[in-house]
Write a protein that holds these residues in place. Sequence first.
Motif, PDB file in Angstrom:
ATOM      1  N   UNK A  54      -5.922  10.350  -4.314  1.00  8.28           N
ATOM      2  CA  UNK A  54      -7.154  10.479  -3.531  1.00  8.28           C
ATOM      3  C   UNK A  54      -6.965   9.931  -2.111  1.00  8.28           C
ATOM      4  N   UNK A  55      -6.315   8.785  -2.010  1.00  4.89           N
ATOM      5  CA  UNK A  55      -6.060   8.204  -0.690  1.00  4.89           C
ATOM      6  C   UNK A  55      -5.222   9.154   0.153  1.00  4.89           C
ATOM      7  N   UNK A  56      -4.192   9.700  -0.444  1.00  8.94           N
ATOM      8  CA  UNK A  56      -3.330  10.621   0.303  1.00  8.94           C
ATOM      9  C   UNK A  56      -4.110  11.855   0.754  1.00  8.94           C
ATOM     10  N   UNK A  57      -5.034  12.306  -0.064  1.00  4.83           N
ATOM     11  CA  UNK A  57      -5.854  13.449   0.325  1.00  4.83           C
ATOM     12  C   UNK A  57      -6.726  13.145   1.532  1.00  4.83           C
ATOM     13  N   UNK A  80       0.726   2.463  -0.877  1.00 10.28           N
ATOM     14  CA  UNK A  80       0.729   3.818  -1.428  1.00 10.28           C
ATOM     15  C   UNK A  80       2.145   4.389  -1.376  1.00 10.28           C
ATOM     16  N   UNK A  81       2.663   4.854  -2.507  1.00  8.55           N
ATOM     17  CA  UNK A  81       4.014   5.439  -2.502  1.00  8.55           C
ATOM     18  C   UNK A  81       4.145   6.530  -1.444  1.00  8.55           C
ATOM     19  N   UNK A  82       5.227   6.481  -0.692  1.00  5.68           N
ATOM     20  CA  UNK A  82       5.442   7.454   0.377  1.00  5.68           C
ATOM     21  C   UNK A  82       4.907   6.986   1.709  1.00  5.68           C
ATOM     22  N   UNK A 128     -12.080   3.864   2.520  1.00  3.76           N
ATOM     23  CA  UNK A 128     -12.125   2.506   1.981  1.00  3.76           C
ATOM     24  C   UNK A 128     -12.401   2.527   0.482  1.00  3.76           C
ATOM     25  N   UNK A 129     -13.361   3.335   0.077  1.00  2.89           N
ATOM     26  CA  UNK A 129     -13.691   3.430  -1.340  1.00  2.89           C
ATOM     27  C   UNK A 129     -12.545   3.926  -2.197  1.00  2.89           C
ATOM     28  N   UNK A 130     -11.699   4.747  -1.621  1.00  3.45           N
ATOM     29  CA  UNK A 130     -10.565   5.289  -2.372  1.00  3.45           C
ATOM     30  C   UNK A 130      -9.509   4.225  -2.661  1.00  3.45           C
ATOM     31  N   UNK A 131      -9.493   3.170  -1.871  1.00  2.00           N
ATOM     32  CA  UNK A 131      -8.515   2.105  -2.087  1.00  2.00           C
ATOM     33  C   UNK A 131      -8.925   1.117  -3.188  1.00  2.00           C
ATOM     34  N   UNK A 132     -10.212   1.047  -3.504  1.00  2.56           N
ATOM     35  CA  UNK A 132     -10.663   0.029  -4.445  1.00  2.56           C
ATOM     36  C   UNK A 132      -9.947   0.085  -5.794  1.00  2.56           C
ATOM     37  N   UNK A 133      -9.732   1.266  -6.381  1.00  8.92           N
ATOM     38  CA  UNK A 133      -9.022   1.286  -7.666  1.00  8.92           C
ATOM     39  C   UNK A 133      -7.568   0.813  -7.564  1.00  8.92           C
ATOM     40  N   UNK A 134      -6.996   0.871  -6.379  1.00  8.48           N
ATOM     41  CA  UNK A 134      -5.630   0.379  -6.198  1.00  8.48           C
ATOM     42  C   UNK A 134      -5.629  -1.140  -6.205  1.00  8.48           C
ATOM     43  N   UNK A 135      -6.602  -1.726  -5.503  1.00  9.83           N
ATOM     44  CA  UNK A 135      -6.661  -3.179  -5.386  1.00  9.83           C
ATOM     45  C   UNK A 135      -7.257  -3.850  -6.625  1.00  9.83           C
ATOM     46  N   UNK A 154      -0.665   0.505 -18.886  1.00  6.71           N
ATOM     47  CA  UNK A 154      -0.494   1.951 -18.705  1.00  6.71           C
ATOM     48  C   UNK A 154      -1.783   2.589 -18.190  1.00  6.71           C
ATOM     49  N   UNK A 155      -2.908   2.142 -18.739  1.00 12.97           N
ATOM     50  CA  UNK A 155      -4.190   2.692 -18.301  1.00 12.97           C
ATOM     51  C   UNK A 155      -4.467   2.323 -16.850  1.00 12.97           C
ATOM     52  N   UNK A 156      -4.153   1.092 -16.498  1.00 10.75           N
ATOM     53  CA  UNK A 156      -4.380   0.656 -15.118  1.00 10.75           C
ATOM     54  C   UNK A 156      -3.471   1.401 -14.148  1.00 10.75           C
ATOM     55  N   UNK A 157      -2.277   1.697 -14.591  1.00  7.87           N
ATOM     56  CA  UNK A 157      -1.366   2.450 -13.741  1.00  7.87           C
ATOM     57  C   UNK A 157      -1.875   3.867 -13.511  1.00  7.87           C
ATOM     58  N   UNK A 158      -2.489   4.452 -14.525  1.00  3.20           N
ATOM     59  CA  UNK A 158      -3.063   5.794 -14.364  1.00  3.20           C
ATOM     60  C   UNK A 158      -4.206   5.774 -13.355  1.00  3.20           C
ATOM     61  N   UNK A 159      -5.005   4.712 -13.402  1.00  2.29           N
ATOM     62  CA  UNK A 159      -6.081   4.560 -12.420  1.00  2.29           C
ATOM     63  C   UNK A 159      -5.497   4.504 -11.015  1.00  2.29           C
ATOM     64  N   UNK A 160      -4.445   3.719 -10.852  1.00  4.12           N
ATOM     65  CA  UNK A 160      -3.812   3.605  -9.545  1.00  4.12           C
ATOM     66  C   UNK A 160      -3.226   4.935  -9.079  1.00  4.12           C
ATOM     67  N   UNK A 161      -2.597   5.648  -9.981  1.00  4.95           N
ATOM     68  CA  UNK A 161      -1.985   6.933  -9.607  1.00  4.95           C
ATOM     69  C   UNK A 161      -3.043   7.920  -9.142  1.00  4.95           C
ATOM     70  N   UNK A 162      -4.191   7.923  -9.819  1.00 11.63           N
ATOM     71  CA  UNK A 162      -5.279   8.799  -9.390  1.00 11.63           C
ATOM     72  C   UNK A 162      -5.787   8.384  -8.014  1.00 11.63           C
ATOM     73  N   UNK A 163      -5.857   7.079  -7.793  1.00 14.47           N
ATOM     74  CA  UNK A 163      -6.310   6.581  -6.499  1.00 14.47           C
ATOM     75  C   UNK A 163      -5.299   6.897  -5.401  1.00 14.47           C
ATOM     76  N   UNK A 164      -4.016   6.785  -5.716  1.00 17.51           N
ATOM     77  CA  UNK A 164      -2.990   7.138  -4.732  1.00 17.51           C
ATOM     78  C   UNK A 164      -3.194   8.574  -4.251  1.00 17.51           C
TER      79      UNK A 164
END
Length: 205
Positions: free
Chosen positions: A132-135, A173-175, A101-108, A120-130
């Motif tokens: 982490x979620x996938x992991x 999440x992509x994929x 659940x915590x891993x999704x917060x930066x996406x939302x 661009x900065x917000x997209x980088x945050x989301x990409x890092x969260x993606x």
Amino acid sequence: MPTLYYSPGACSLAPHIALEWIGKPYVAKRVTIGSDELKALNPVGAVPVLQEDDGWILTQNPAILYYLASKHPEAGIGGGLGLRSNAELHRWLSFFNSDVHGSFWPIFGAARYTVDESEAARQKVKEAAFARVRGKFAQLNQHLDGREWILDGGRSIVDAYAFPMIRWLAGVVPGGLGDFPHVKALHDRVAANAAVKKVLEAEAG
């Protein structure tokens, strides 16, 4: 009878499912996250909130789910008997509450995780969260290999808790579920349940 305050698409779907699995009368009331109505029950304005007939209020998904399973042992959704089974139940409730659940917060809400206001900065945050979620779902996928349910004791509140987050994975999440066949199988197994279908229809209405 207990009243569950929920918001469609939120993690409150988990106790909504658990209540339907229990099969006892309850009230499900739709609320808006952050609304004054909800803050009167939970000062942080978050769902789920469970209120009993005597006015007692319980918040936080793991606490609500554990309370419901413990209050209704006849429903058989507590993950089995014994100290180690109980420990495994809490282990996986903690995994979904903290790790997943915590891993999704930066996406939302990417803006809350950077002082840089650029897209661009917000997209980088989301990409890092993606990533982490996938992991986290890779861990779950490995655990589910050869299993129908997350716990050895059979279908449980942990599967109910996993379900909304698997739906988030598929939706944002992509994929999506493509690399997680065992997670997808769990999702499909839960989604096919008549009680779950009833809850999804109610929340969509």
